[in-house]
Design a protein around this motif. Structure first.
Motif, short mmCIF file in Angstrom:
data_model
loop_
_atom_site.label_atom_id
_atom_site.label_comp_id
_atom_site.label_asym_id
_atom_site.label_seq_id
_atom_site.Cartn_x
_atom_site.Cartn_y
_atom_site.Cartn_z
N MET A 16 -47.09 -0.75 -10.01
CA MET A 16 -47.70 -1.62 -9.29
C MET A 16 -48.08 -2.81 -9.92
SD MET A 16 -50.50 -1.55 -6.34
CE MET A 16 -51.35 -2.95 -5.63
N SER A 69 -44.43 -4.18 -7.09
CA SER A 69 -45.80 -4.18 -6.40
C SER A 69 -45.83 -3.24 -5.24
CB SER A 69 -46.20 -5.54 -6.00
OG SER A 69 -45.58 -6.49 -6.93
N LEU A 106 -47.28 -6.64 -10.54
CA LEU A 106 -48.13 -7.70 -10.18
C LEU A 106 -48.32 -8.74 -11.32
CD1 LEU A 106 -51.17 -5.87 -8.65
CD2 LEU A 106 -49.42 -7.37 -7.44
#
Lengths: 471, 668
Positions: free
Chosen positions: A166, A205, A170
């Motif tokens: 994630m 993400s 991001l």
């Protein structure tokens, strides 16, 4: 006055402080702690409900308070309160750790509350980790054999890897858009998604939330954690934490809304695999919680159906389903907790004779299970109907068909539970005595499942209004 | 829905309370208070008294609702795009009057049952079921759309099933409940198909809620062809025939008498069975748009009238007699409506007969209930022997009701029957009115057979008893046995003792007196009710020939009954015994039960069932087994992914994610 917007979170922060002091005591006061924690959680729920109409932005616009976030906050507070209510017999956890149990559940709730309000990538990440760390500690807290440690480690590792994915995703998004604010990112998304970096970023993400939601392929922790964790902890993971995950997937998926066919297609595949895998493997399970774990994987697949519609109807049906799932799954877990008073893992066969041991519990069980299976006129039926309708309107006929087939398959193992409770005689088992709060809880849950199944309009309207603030 | 109380029409709230309170009572009693008899009774009574008051209040205060322009109050119950299913109320004179009838009689029956069901182990359940019925029936009556009406319709059937089989430990009662449910379902299939076809023909999805006003407008707007309307009307009439026990699916109603007598009075005479006729009234403009359908209805209802009257002549169980008379009167109402449809008349005649019938038939049953309760038998010959005439209040009231049923001035039945016959008179074919008169004659005959036997008991050594016992052997089983069972099923409560012949508890006597009052008064309300229903009152030109004929038939029937059953020398054999073949035919109920038995055995079980069983065993079961085994097998196979090796799990995760990523990138 702006801090009032932060009301529910502040309140739960205070509760966490109070509970922290409880945990410092040398000699634990089990009953008193439970009463205080439950009352505090109930007040917290009322606070969250009172704050439902608030609107505004905080912390340099990293934090948005709107109907969407407030509804989920109320739901999370409700989930926490319900879990506390059934924690009177906390046999699965050593007595000296009870205060910690309440403390970490509260911090987890706090984290998830912040999660649903966060509109900035780093805030999202920090809130997510706050809630996850609490759960990492709670899962191995169980008394007894080492299965809990295995489950805890598995949970931690898979969680860490997902978090890694994630963060990586991001960072791509940040790198491509030079902003961590969702409000800045969303307008640039359609353009960005045309490039590989955007696609990979959004996909990675989503991994963190798929982990929470236990969507394939991030589902491996679910069966072990469900079986290995203490019953009350699992109840919380299976109800409140799912609702928060849905809320966040909705916010993030809004990023991918412009991606069009391919992106949706990827989600369709994940959804189908989740449903099918969850339902098929659930059939052969003998442990009740393990079966519910696989059922939760299947339900994650159903919720994805609503998300991948990428429109208001789909999102609102996903919200409805998340709220409904919280109620119906909790109902089943409550029965599980009451039957397994000593905190053991419950085999499905051990439900035998429940009908004679406690008619009220078996009524709750039958309603909860029917709701999970999507039998009308329960809340679960309406939820499924809404999800499938929204997907149908987007032209995903095959997906709906597979979903319906999956619903049928799931009936098999759900009905096995009913069969055990109603038709297998439990010889010599004593009747189950329920305290009056538990009885009230039973009636309230049954009434909720039926009432909102028959008259879902008010909740649907609420969900629509909430979703409008996100899109 | 999302409405706040402040903005809701008080009218809507009143209607909603009428429907919701009994539902609330049902839920509360079934879940919470089923162990406490008195509390349950209190809840149920409260939740039927308030609707009663509200219904009367609506009846008197709602102005401006006419047949052509009803007041429709509804909210959206289910919304899915263009499909809107409303929940609401259709208030017009027809529904307002029926609301009053249903609420009043339900309430009276609840009062009456306090005495009748006293001490029964299922007391609370009984009141819960009555409340369920109240809710379903009131919702059926006031429904604004066919979907709601159909749901209520089925709920009424369910309540009927529960109440017929109330003493479920008794085999015949549970069988009768099942029979009633299955037979009426049979008609409901037709009803449902009718609705589906209607929807299909209308080709307008926004009409999915099938508002009653919309359906009634079909006849006016001519959107459908005559044939389409006929098909739908006939299919819907199947439902009517099932519920209102019309030939040939009337067979469930006599068996339904296995339930407690107050239930028979409420459901199986006054209100529920009238629901079929009520539906015809409700959709009268629609039905009237098809002359063919109306002709079929007329024929069927006439057959019903004659068939059930003749069976009523030979039954010796008092409830059976009233049951067959109910069937025949329902046939009579349907005749009135059908004739009105054919001759472009109004729905008044049939509906008025429904109103008066509700009062006097409930009264007949309640009186029968008093006798049964008191003497512990259903056989009115035995009642007579045991001194039935000494029970003053029921004896007087039953006579009043019988006079009304026979159609004697000044009782209410006289006026309504007269109207129906006048309606039939307008038809070109005078056969119908002839058969109607014949039916009236038979009705008077079998009604007064009961009354005279009850009024004039014979001493034990009277020759009439000879005939009675011989007859009992001929008839075989008879129905006498049921009565004892009903009394036994009551449990062991002592009721005043047999010696005390004045012991009719006031809770049981009170409803009798009220209903007798209605029976006396309703006849003179004719013009007012007509004005209320139609907005205007047509001066009826008195057809003296018909009047003389009708009164003649009624008096003839009574006179015949006097000769056969009443006078001192009468030997209780009846004029029918001159025709043994015919009598046996009637005793065997026209062999309708035999026919259905045969039909079930050969056609359903013998043919369809066998084919489908084979198909089920070989094709369906085999297929299902294969699928199920395959499913479980694949479950086992998939569970191998769930290994204990964390490394493999993580690797798998990464691979899948990578696969999805590659898929996405390749896609562009």
């Amino acid at each position: 006055m702006t801090m009032l917007l932060f009301g529910p979170e502040l309140y739960f922060l205070l509760v966490a402080l109070v509970l922290f002091f409880f945990s410092l005591r040398r000699t634990p006061k089990v009953k008193a702690d439970h009463t205080v924690a439950t009352v505090l959680a109930l007040v917290g729920f009322l606070v969250a409900v009172a704050c439902i109409g608030q609107k505004g932005e905080l912390f340099f616009k990293a934090y948005r308070v709107d109907l969407f976030s407030q509804i989920f906050k109320a739901a999370l507070a409700l989930g926490l309160f319900l879990v506390f209510m059934i924690s009177r017999n906390l046999a699965g956890i050593e007595e000296r750790l009870h205060a910690e149990f309440y403390l970490f559940l509260t911090t987890c709730t706090l984290g998830m509350m912040m999660l649903v309000s966060s509109v900035e990538l780093l805030t999202i990440y920090v809130s997510l980790e706050l809630s996850s760390y609490s759960l990492y500690i709670l899962v191995p807290m169980r008394r007894g054999d080492d299965i809990d440690v295995e489950a805890g480690i598995k949970y931690l590792f898979i969680g860490a890897v997902s978090s890694g994915f994630m963060l990586f995703g991001l960072s791509y998004i940040f790198g491509a858009t030079h902003s961590t604010y969702l409000t800045d990112i969303i307008p640039k998304m359609p353009e960005l998604l045309a490039s590989p970096i955007g696609l990979v970023g959004v996909l990675l993400s989503l991994a963190g939330f798929f982990f929470k939601l236990s969507v394939f392929p991030f589902h491996f922790w679910a069966p072990d954690v469900y079986q290995g964790g203490a019953n009350q902890v699992v109840t919380f993971i299976a109800t409140a934490s799912k609702a928060a995950a849905v809320a966040l997937v909705l916010r993030i998926a809004a990023l991918g809304a412009g991606a069009g066919y391919d992106f949706a297609q990827a989600l369709v595949i994940l959804s189908i695999i989740s449903m099918t895998l969850g339902n098929l493997v659930a059939i052969i399970q003998k442990d009740f919680k393990r079966m519910l774990a696989y059922s939760s994987i299947a339900h994650a697949g159903y919720v994805l159906i609503g998300i991948l519609a990428f429109n208001e109807a789909g999102y609102s049906s996903a919200v409805y389903y998340a709220l409904a799932y919280l109620i119906m799954n909790f109902t089943v877990f409550m029965v599980l907790n009451e039957v397994a008073r000593d905190g053991r893992d419950l085999k499905i066969a051990e439900l035998a004779g429940l009908y004679h041991r406690s008619p009220l519990l078996s009524m709750s069980l039958i309603l909860g299970i029917f709701a999970l299976a999507g039998v009308p006129p329960s809340i679960g039926f309406t939820g499924k109907l809404l999800l499938f309708t929204s997907a149908m309107n987007q032209g995903y006929f095959l997906l709906v068909l597979i979903g319906a087939v999956n619903g049928t398959i799931s009936l098999y193992y759900y009905l096995r539970v009913i069969y055990a409770a109603y038709f297998i005689k439990g010889e010599g088992l004593p009747p189950i005595q329920l305290s009056w709060p538990t009885k009230m809880l039973n009636y309230a849950l049954c009434a909720t499942i039926l009432f909102f199944g028959v008259a879902p309009d008010s909740i649907i309207e609420l969900a629509r209004a909430a979703v409008r603030t996100v899109l | 829905m999302g409405f706040n109380i402040g903005s809701v029409d008080p009218l809507f709230l009143a209607c909603f309370a009428i429907v919701a309170l009994p539902a609330l009572a049902f839920g509360t009693i079934m879940i919470f208070t089923w162990r406490r008899d008195n509390l349950s009774l209190g809840i149920s009574l409260t939740c039927s008294t308030i609707p009663l008051i509200l219904a009367w209040w609506l009846f008197f205060t709602v102005k401006g609702a006419t047949l052509a322009e009803p007041i429709i109050l509804q909210v959206n119950w289910m919304v899915s795009d263009a499909v809107v299913v409303p929940f609401g109320f259709h208030l017009d004179p027809v529904s307002l009057l029926m609301l009053v009838i249903v609420a009043t009689i339900s309430w009276l029956i609840q009062i009456y049952s306090i005495g009748y069901m006293e001490g029964d182990p299922g007391f609370a359940r009984y009141y819960a079921d009555l409340s369920l019925f109240g809710m379903a029936m009131l919702s059926l009556v006031s429904a604004s759309g066919m979907v709601q009406l159909f749901i209520s319709w089925e709920l009424v059937g369910l309540a009927s099933y529960l109440l017929i089989g109330f003493w479920y430990e008794k085999f015949s009662a549970s069988e009768a409940g099942k029979k009633a449910f299955v037979v009426t379902r049979f008609g409901d299939i037709g009803f449902y198909m009718g609705l589906v076809f209607l929807l299909y023909f209308m080709k307008d999805i926004s009409l999915f809620g099938l508002g009653i006003a919309d359906i009634n407008n079909i006849g006016l707007t001519q959107k459908l062809t005559e044939a389409q309307i006929t098909l739908c009307a006939l299919l819907i009439f199947c439902g009517v025939a099932g519920k209102s026990a019309q030939f040939p699916i009337h067979v469930w109603l006599p068996d339904a008498m296995e339930g407690p007598t107050p239930v028979s009075a409420l459901l199986h005479s006054a209100t529920m069975v009238a629901a079929g006729v009520y539906l015809m009234t409700r959709l009268f403009p629609f039905f009237a748009a098809s002359a063919t359908a109306m002709a079929v209805v007329l024929a069927i209802s006439t057959i019903t009238l004659i068939l059930s009257s003749t069976i009523g002549m030979v039954a010796r169980d008092i409830k059976q007699v009233w049951a067959y008379s109910t069937i025949s009167q329902l046939g009579f109402m349907a005749m009135g409506l059908a004739a009105a449809g054919l001759a472009h008349g109004t729905l008044f005649a049939g509906y008025y007969h429904l109103t008066t019938h509700a009062a006097f038939k409930a009264l007949l049953f309640l009186c029968a209930g008093v006798f049964i309760h008191h003497f512990g038998t259903n056989d009115f010959f035995v009642m007579s022997k045991d001194g039935g005439r000494k029970l003053m209040i029921p004896m007087v009231t039953v006579t009043i009701a019988a006079l009304a049923l026979a159609g004697i001035f000044p009782f209410s039945g006289f006026f309504s029957k007269e109207l129906v016959l006048a309606q039939l008179w307008h038809l070109d074919n005078k056969l119908w009115v002839g058969l109607g008169l014949f039916g009236a004659f038979l009705t008077a005959y079998y009604t007064f057979r009961v009354i005279f036997v009850l009024l004039f008991p014979r001493p034990d050594d009277h020759p009439a008893w000879q005939t009675y016992y011989v007859r009992e052997e001929v008839a075989g089983h008879g129905h006498g046995a049921h009565g004892h069972e009903e009394e036994e099923a009551h449990g062991s409560h002592g009721h005043g003792g047999h010696g005390d012949h004045h012991g009719v508890p006031w809770v049981m006597a009170f409803p009798l007196i009220v209903l007798a009052g209605f029976t006396l008064v309703l006849g003179f309300m004719q013009t007012r009710i007509e004005k209320f229903l139609l907005g205007e009152s047509h001066p009826h030109e008195l057809n003296y020939l018909l009047l003389v004929l009708a009164v003649g038939c009624a008096l003839g029937g009574i006179g015949m009954a006097w000769l056969d059953w009443g006078r001192a020398r009468a030997n209780w054999s009846g004029f029918l015994s001159k025709f043994p073949m015919l009598e046996n035919f009637f005793i065997q109920k026209w062999y309708m039960d035999h026919f259905w038995r045969w039909f079930l055995n050969t056609v359903i079980y013998g043919t369809f069932s066998r084919i489908f069983t084979y198909n089920d065993r070989r094709v369906v079961d085999g297929g299902v087994d294969a699928v199920a085994l395959g499913t479980i097998g694949s479950g086992r196979l998939l569970s191998f992914i769930q290994t204990a090796f964390l490394q493999l799990n993580l690797l798998f995760m990464v691979l899948v994610l990578a696969g999805v990523g590659i898929y996405l990138l390749m896609g562009r």
